[in-house]
Design an enzyme around this catalytic site. Structure first.
Site, mmCIF file in Angstrom:
data_model
loop_
_atom_site.group_PDB
_atom_site.id
_atom_site.type_symbol
_atom_site.label_atom_id
_atom_site.label_comp_id
_atom_site.label_asym_id
_atom_site.label_seq_id
_atom_site.Cartn_x
_atom_site.Cartn_y
_atom_site.Cartn_z
ATOM 1 N N LYS A 20 -9.539 -6.233 2.725
ATOM 2 C CA LYS A 20 -9.140 -6.265 4.138
ATOM 3 C C LYS A 20 -10.377 -6.833 4.928
ATOM 4 O O LYS A 20 -10.145 -7.220 6.099
ATOM 5 C CB LYS A 20 -9.318 -4.731 4.558
HETATM 6 N N1 PMP Z 1 -4.576 -0.716 -1.257
HETATM 7 C C1 PMP Z 1 -5.465 -0.246 -0.139
HETATM 8 C C2 PMP Z 1 -6.416 0.489 -0.915
HETATM 9 C C3 PMP Z 1 -5.323 -0.466 0.919
HETATM 10 O O1 PMP Z 1 -5.993 0.038 1.917
HETATM 11 C C4 PMP Z 1 -4.390 -1.120 1.521
HETATM 12 C C5 PMP Z 1 -4.070 -1.477 3.145
HETATM 13 N N2 PMP Z 1 -3.300 -0.374 3.596
HETATM 14 C C6 PMP Z 1 -3.298 -1.740 0.602
HETATM 15 C C7 PMP Z 1 -3.498 -1.667 -0.629
HETATM 16 C C8 PMP Z 1 -2.111 -2.716 0.863
HETATM 17 O O2 PMP Z 1 -2.363 -3.937 1.693
HETATM 18 P P1 PMP Z 1 -1.541 -4.257 2.695
HETATM 19 O O3 PMP Z 1 -2.054 -3.833 4.031
HETATM 20 O O4 PMP Z 1 -2.193 -5.899 3.046
HETATM 21 O O5 PMP Z 1 -0.223 -4.479 2.443
#
Ligand code: PMP
Length: 344
Positions: free
Chosen positions: A48
């Site tokens: 992130k």
């Molecule tokens: N794994 C974790 C620990 C996350 O915080 C997130 C984000 N919500 C994701 C995976 C998924 O990534 P994305 O939001 O880019 O699909």
């Protein structure tokens, strides 16, 4: 600062360029090669960081953000931490509306970085005034000069991974990647990375991971929102109870769903076999990879990249706690605790 000194101006210069590590033991006996992209190597310990930095710097470039302005976001924790980190360095106020499902560790970490945190009930519909979406929208309206990141509906989320994660993987595998396995929450990671990779080679297969209790897989297959798919589950950051526009469903070939229990045990297995201390969704990604393998998705020519989104330290009171695992009923005849602690 003297130019010849090997120092960074601040931690933001360390965002991205995370390592790709060959998986050795957990995939033993599998045909093909398996590599994990370890997003915990970002300074905020998750993927992130990429979107927080990209979206905030785009807003600066467009003149939307001025020093002292407020940045607002809804988050399961990781995005919040990254936004809090970027805000702290760049001098913005940071307000985060988080789900009560987020671990206490995550919420405490956000506060440590100086963010103001609103904890909102997890199991209410997205349009309920108490949901974290509605709380964030209300605060955005009320606070003058505020920017709402809105990661689930922000095309720049996809863009961040299109410009960083995708090119990194392409370069690190020298273009030899055949499959990408990634979790989908907002969908930004999988969609942006997929768009870049498919642009280089349209044969690369993009395999998504979803959670039981989420609508994404069904929506991908039918393009219909089926609320019957929705029920509470424990994995944070994976799957969704709505359809995010930050997911490019056309860029994804397939989804596989994983259970809370399998994902938790697989995360523990990654730590024990590979020495990689990763988060709950990394367990989900690895579990999904195993399911895809069993379905015959890979062969001896496969070069599979899977994304491990965050670090295990955020889940000490959850999947890495034997007490928590016991409370969930996750230790059974198939899975027993392998932890050892010896009182002396
Ligand atoms: N794994 C974790 C620990 C996350 O915080 C997130 C984000 N919500 C994701 C995976 C998924 O990534 P994305 O939001 O880019 O699909």
């Amino acid at each position: 600062m003297r130019e010849d000194l090997k120092v960074y101006d601040n931690v933001l210069q360390l965002v991205g360029n995370t390592p790709l590590i060959h998986l050795n033991k957990i995939t033993e006996g599998y045909k093909g090669q398996y590599f994990a992209k370890i997003e915990a190597f970002n300074p905020g310990h998750s993927s992130k960081d990429r979107i927080a930095l990209h979206i905030i710097e785009e807003a600066e470039r467009k003149g939307i953000l001025k020093p002292g302005d407020t940045i607002i976001e809804t988050t399961s924790g990781n995005t919040g931490f990254s936004i809090a980190m970027v805000s702290c360095i760049k001098g913005y106020e940071c307000i985060l509306a988080v789900s009560s499902k987020s671990s206490k560790d995550k919420i405490d970490m956000l506060k440590t970085m100086g963010a103001k945190v609103y904890v909102c009930p997890a199991n209410v519909p997205a349009d309920d005034p108490r949901s974290y979406y509605e709380v964030a929208k209300r605060l955005h309206k009320e606070i003058k000069g505020s920017v709402y990141i809105n990661q689930y509906f922000n095309e720049l989320n996809i863009d961040a991974h299109f410009h960083s994660t995708g090119p990194e993987i392409w370069k690190q595998t020298e273009g030899k990647i055949t499959h990408l396995v990634a979790c989908s929450g907002t969908g930004g990671t999988i969609s942006g990375t997929a768009r870049f990779l498919k642009q280089q080679n349209s044969d690369i297969k993009i395999l998504g991971i979803d959670a039981f209790g989420s609508v994404l897989k069904k929506y991908h297959e039918t393009r219909k929102f089926d609320k019957e798919e929705i029920y509470p589950y424990r994995i944070e950051g994976l799957g969704k109870n709505l359809i995010p526009t930050a997911t490019d469903f056309d860029a994804i070939d397939k989804f596989s769903k994983v259970t809370d229990e399998d994902a938790a045990h697989t995360a523990r297995e990654i730590a024990k076999t590979e020495g990689l201390f990763v988060g709950y969704t990394s367990g989900a990604a690895m579990q999904g990879l195993k399911q895809y393998y069993e379905e015959g998705e890979f062969d001896e020519n496969s070069n599979v990249v899977l994304i491990f989104p965050d670090h295990g330290s955020r889940y000490m009171s959850k999947i890495y706690s034997d007490d928590w695992m016991n409370e969930q009923g996750f230790f059974d005849t198939q899975h027993e605790s392998t932890s050892q602690s010896i009182e002396v």
